[in-house]
Structures are given as structure tokens and as C-alpha cells.
Design a protein around this motif. Structure first.
Motif, PDB file in Angstrom:
ATOM      1  N   PRO A 141       0.494  19.590 -86.214  1.00 22.06           N
ATOM      2  CA  PRO A 141       1.165  20.599 -87.040  1.00 22.06           C
ATOM      3  C   PRO A 141       1.238  21.957 -86.355  1.00 22.06           C
ATOM      4  N   LEU A 151       1.314  20.391 -96.344  1.00 23.14           N
ATOM      5  CA  LEU A 151       1.434  18.950 -96.545  1.00 23.14           C
ATOM      6  C   LEU A 151       0.617  18.206 -95.498  1.00 23.14           C
ATOM      7  N   ALA A 152       0.742  18.612 -94.234  1.00 22.69           N
ATOM      8  CA  ALA A 152      -0.003  17.963 -93.162  1.00 22.69           C
ATOM      9  C   ALA A 152      -1.501  18.011 -93.435  1.00 22.69           C
ATOM     10  N   ASP A 208       8.051  17.702-101.411  1.00 20.00           N
ATOM     11  CA  ASP A 208       7.345  18.176-100.226  1.00 20.00           C
ATOM     12  C   ASP A 208       7.811  19.590 -99.875  1.00 20.00           C
ATOM     13  N   ASP A 233       6.258  21.366 -88.047  1.00 24.03           N
ATOM     14  CA  ASP A 233       5.698  21.663 -89.355  1.00 24.03           C
ATOM     15  C   ASP A 233       5.969  20.519 -90.335  1.00 24.03           C
ATOM     16  N   ASP A 234       5.712  20.791 -91.628  1.00 23.26           N
ATOM     17  CA  ASP A 234       5.901  19.762 -92.658  1.00 23.26           C
ATOM     18  C   ASP A 234       7.333  19.243 -92.692  1.00 23.26           C
TER      19      ASP A 234
END
Length: 290
Positions: free
Chosen positions: A101, A108-109, A264, A75-76
């Protein structure tokens, strides 16, 4: 999110891959992890897969990648962790990252242009191009890829986000008990504000954008193009909404009452002052060719 106009095609047919699968991704969505691994292994000969069980093993896998191109499946938070590690090893400039992801925190991705879905993201790793993007680096060597916000979105100034630990009634009860047991702070000790607008000084390239006398609702900083960041300060207002203060800068310093900030996917602090500097084209991410 800022990006440098130039890009370099990076095909996995010529690059050997190191696929680092974050343990959180394995626990939350093993099927997507399996699909990503199968697509990447079929598309790139000699793909090596690493299954770290801790942040320390994650860091060692990246450090021992050799000439392989790293692909993070996670993940992020996993993406930010990889960028942070490579930045602190001073290897970020010459290393193009790729991401598949997997997990619940992937906003964010998506904002960076990585496709949703294991198959589409893995195909982008194999057939995409490297996009160089700007990075915010703070004075503790932390990084911001997408956006910075003070206070963290959803929570009062200087406190963790609502919906996090602060939202649990049992935790609030424990904190109340602790406050009754811990002696009062010495006079003059600065603590984080419990709620309401924050009093912060925001400086952009050495010039004061807002000072301590003007309470603010929030401050946001986002990397922009050409090595600058977009800075927005929303002053606190009574009655009519106050107009936001806008600026572009290479260096942003925030100081004043101890504050927390969201960079983030993570909340950090409290700190009394922090400076962020824009590094132009500091990192690369593989995204689909437009």
C-alpha cells in the motif's frame, strides 16, 4: 472483513513476480515505491516491474502476467481495480494478489491485514500466506472487498460525500446555474433525494428487511464468514434513536428512490435498484503469516 479459514503459503522464492506500480503511487510517494521495488527485486529472482501510465495499461499488464504472481503497488483504489479486472476476466479464483500500500487512501488495505510501510508490506509479499476472502459482486459486475454503505459516508442520502466535489462553493454555484437552465423533469421522473433519510426497500435472501414506508438513515453491508454478509439498516427516528435492523444473507437487494452508494474507495450511482451476491472465498490476498 470475511475470510475463509484455509490459507496457502505463497513464497516469492518459488514464484516469479509481476510488480505493477500504479501511476498515482509514483506521483505521490516515489520513495516508498523505490523501496518496495528494491525489496521485492532483491527477494525474488526474475521479478518483472511494470509502470503503467493509464488504467488501460494497468489492465494490459495484469492480462499479460502469464504465470507470474501479481503484486500491486498502490492505494485502495488500485487494489479494487486489480480485483475487478481479474474478476471480469474470470481469473480471480486462481490468482493470489499481493499489495504494497502506497498513497493516502490505504484504510481498506489495513483492514484486510496488509502491513503499513513499504518494507513490511514487501516482506509480507515475499514471506506471507494467501488468505481466501469473501467478495460481494453486484448485478453490474462490480465488486466490494471491504464494505458497502448507502448513502456514502459523510454525505446526505443520494449525494456525493461532503469534502468531495459537492463541498466546493464554486461547484455548488455551477450546479445552481445548471438547474436554472435545464428544463424541469417530466412528471413521474424519480430523482435522487437532496437530503435527509432515504426511502429504500432492503431485501435479504428474498425477504423484506425494511420497506419504502420506513425512511432509513443508512444501510451497510459487509462480507462475513461462510459466504454471508452482515446487513445493518438504521431506521430514521424522531426523538429516541431507533434500534438498527440486523441480518445475515447471501443476497442483498436495495431498491427505491435513486441512490448513491460507497463501495470500498469509490462512490457509484445513482441507481434505482442494485443486487449484491456473496461469493465465498472468491479472492486471495497475501498477508503476513500469523
Amino acid at each position: 472483513m470475511a475470510e475463509v479459514a484455509t490459507s496457502r503459503t505463497s513464497s516469492a522464492t518459488s514464484d516469479q513476480l509481476l510488480v505493477v506500480i500504479d501511476p498515482v503511487a509514483r506521483r505521490t510517494d516515489g520513495e516508498s515505491v523505490r523501496i518496495a521495488k528494491d525489496v521485492l527485486s532483491a527477494g525474488a529472482a526474475g521479478t518483472k516491474v511494470s509502470l503503467p501510465d493509464s488504467p488501460e495499461e494497468f489492465a494490459r499488464a495484469l492480462a499479460r502476467r502469464g504465470s507470474r504472481r501479481p503484486v500491486v503497488v498502490g492505494d485502495d483504489r488500485a487494489l479494487v481495480r486489480a480485483v475487478t479486472l481479474l474478476h471480469r476476466q474470470r481469473e480471480l479464483t486462481g490468482c493470489a494478489l499481493s499489495l504494497v500500500p502506497v498513497g493516502s487512501a490505504v484504510s481498506l488495505a489495513r483492514s484486510l491485514g496488509v502491513p503499513a510501510g513499504a518494507v513490511a508490506a514487501a516482506r509480507a509479499v515475499l514471506d506471507g500466506a494467501e488468505r481466501r476472502m469473501d467478495l460481494l459482486v453486484d448485478d453490474s459486475d462490480g465488486v466490494v472487498l471491504g464494505a458497502l454503505r448507502i448513502p456514502p459516508l459523510g454525505g446526505p442520502a443520494g449525494m456525493p460525500e461532503a469534502g468531495g466535489e459537492a463541498g466546493h462553493p464554486w461547484l455548488r454555484t455551477c450546479r445552481s446555474l445548471v438547474r436554472t437552465l435545464v428544463p424541469a423533469r417530466p412528471s413521474g421522473y424519480v430523482t435522487a433525494p437532496e437530503a435527509g433519510p432515504a426511502r429504500l426497500r432492503v431485501e435479504v435472501d428474498g425477504a423484506t428487511l425494511v420497506d419504502l414506508g420506513q425512511p432509513v438513515e443508512c444501510v451497510s453491508v459487509v462480507p462475513d464468514t461462510s459466504g454471508t454478509a452482515r446487513v445493518e439498516v438504521r431506521p430514521a427516528s424522531v426523538g429516541a434513536e431507533a434500534s438498527p435492523l440486523l441480518a445475515r444473507a447471501r443476497t442483498v437487494t436495495v431498491s427505491g428512490a435513486h441512490f448513491r452508494y460507497r463501495a470500498d474507495a469509490a462512490v457509484s450511482g445513482p441507481v434505482g435498484t442494485r443486487t449484491w451476491v456473496v461469493r465465498e472465498g472468491a479472492w486471495g490476498l497475501t498477508v503476513p503469516v500469523r
